[in-house]
Write an enzyme that holds these catalytic residues in place. Structure first.
Site, PDB file in Angstrom:
ATOM      1  CG  ASN A   1      -6.596  -1.221   1.737  1.00  0.00           C
ATOM      2  OD1 ASN A   1      -5.985  -0.732   0.781  1.00  0.00           O
ATOM      3  ND2 ASN A   1      -5.996  -1.669   2.826  1.00  0.00           N
TER       4      ASN A   1
ATOM      5  CG  HIS B   1      -3.128   3.220   2.531  1.00  0.00           C
ATOM      6  ND1 HIS B   1      -3.718   2.873   1.336  1.00  0.00           N
ATOM      7  CD2 HIS B   1      -3.098   2.093   3.284  1.00  0.00           C
ATOM      8  CE1 HIS B   1      -4.035   1.596   1.369  1.00  0.00           C
ATOM      9  NE2 HIS B   1      -3.676   1.092   2.541  1.00  0.00           N
TER      10      HIS B   1
ATOM     11  CB  CYS C   1      -0.931  -0.013   1.210  1.00  0.00           C
ATOM     12  SG  CYS C   1      -1.981  -1.458   1.220  1.00  0.00           S
TER      13      CYS C   1
END
Ligand code: ACO
Length: 316
Positions: free
Chosen positions: A273, A243, A109
């Site tokens: 996500n 994020h 990520c």
């Protein structure tokens, strides 16, 4: 070093709400939305990662007003491209008709910020004038869909930026803290007749509580470090682009940093996500909505498997 000339993003067509997931999983909209802020996510059905990234890349090039032939470098942040080899960046290079070097960045990520730092090095060495930075993953294809503690958290998508020469990157820093146990996705093996290792299922497994603690403390630390390096105060930052893993992580980090909620851009509600794509997707949404004014101070901050973290300060 560089400035962002354009932003772009692409999502698969199919959307699944929490209620949709609860038709086949022992979960509920209440559990998912209260613990994570997620209400729905876009999921790949017949799209490949290449489809999403190509769409984002074409849009980014068009918005930057340049052709693929003008690119000097393509970087693609991804956990798992459509092929183990060639790299996803090479696949996109062919799709868009570019002829420059291309490579993938593997930092889960945090990959988009790792890619920005690699690009910054190329600009500093004056090796490039135009760089395409891509980030994307089909996370839903890496889930064990009988594991309700992970599969409800992720969605699919891609983001892109075109970078040109400029002085808008004020500070950037990366960390890695090698750890396989907290979050991993094993490889699928081949079928070597000599292989004595157990065959893996290539599913994501995660210790959610450990990742949560790591995420809040590293965002809190990294934002302060990059602001310090850039010579700006956290309170002077106009936008934080974190994020998107869990709304509670974003809120907890913002609270510790004493940053108001309106300054933190979110998209987790309808994205889930999307791994490294989450920052460029949210950046693109805010940009196309006209949120950013010239001169605004942006901080991007991410954490992910590795465990990796990264943050940077940009002058818009
Ligand atoms: N629906 C209903 N119940 C559930 C679900 C679900 N989808 N998932 C778990 N539960 C249950 C558990 O079984 C447990 O039940 P029990 O108390 O009877 O044992 C209960 O809910 C609590 O589970 P916890 O795991 O303790 O829940 P927690 O409050 O820690 O929240 C979560 C879990 C949302 C995953 C949180 O820990 C988190 O967000 N962690 C960070 C994850 C993250 O950021 N990941 C991104 C990584 S980035 C990358 O690189 C891929």
């Amino acid at each position: 070093m560089f400035k962002i000339l354009s932003t772009a993003s692409a999502l698969p067509k199919c959307r699944k709400t929490n209620d949709d997931l609860s038709t086949f999983l022992d979960t509920s909209d209440e559990w998912i939305s209260q613990r994570t802020g997620i209400r729905e996510r876009a999921v790949c059905t017949d799209e490949t990662l290449t489809d999403l990234l190509t769409q984002a890349a074409d849009q980014a090039l068009e918005r930057a007003g340049i052709t693929a032939q003008e690119l000097d470098l393509i970087l693609c942040a991804t956990i798992r491209g459509d092929y183990i080899t060639p790299s996803q960046a090479c696949v996109i290079q062919k799709e868009i008709g570019a002829s420059c070097p291309a490579m993938d960045i593997s930092a889960a990520c945090t990959g988009f910020i790792y890619a920005l730092d690699v690009a910054a090095g190329y600009f500093a060495r004056k090796k490039v004038k135009k760089v395409l930075v891509l980030a994307g993953d089909c996370m839903t294809r890496m889930m064990d869909w009988s594991d309700r503690s992970t599969c409800v958290l992720f969605g699919d998508g891609a983001g892109a930026v075109v970078l040109g020469e400029g002085e808008n990157l004020m500070a950037i820093q990366l960390t890695a803290n090698g750890n396989v146990d907290v979050l991993n996705i094993p490889h699928v093996g081949g079928d070597s007749p000599f292989d004595k290792l157990p065959k893996n299922q290539s599913y994501l497994s995660m210790n959610g509580k450990e990742v949560y603690k790591f995420a809040v403390s590293s965002m809190y630390r990294d934002v302060q470090i990059v602001c310090d390096q850039a010579g700006v105060k956290v309170e002077d930052v106009d936008w934080i682009v974190p994020h998107q893993a869990n709304l509670r992580i974003i809120e907890a980090a913002a609270h510790k940093l004493k940053v108001s909620g309106e300054k933190c851009l979110t998209g987790i509600e309808n994205l889930g996500n999307t791994s490294a794509a989450s920052i460029p997707i949210v950046l693109d949404r805010a940009n196309t909505e006209g949120k950013f004014k010239a001169g605004d101070l942006l901080v991007l901050t991410a954490f992910g498997a590795g465990l990796t973290t990264g943050a940077c300060v940009l002058r818009w």
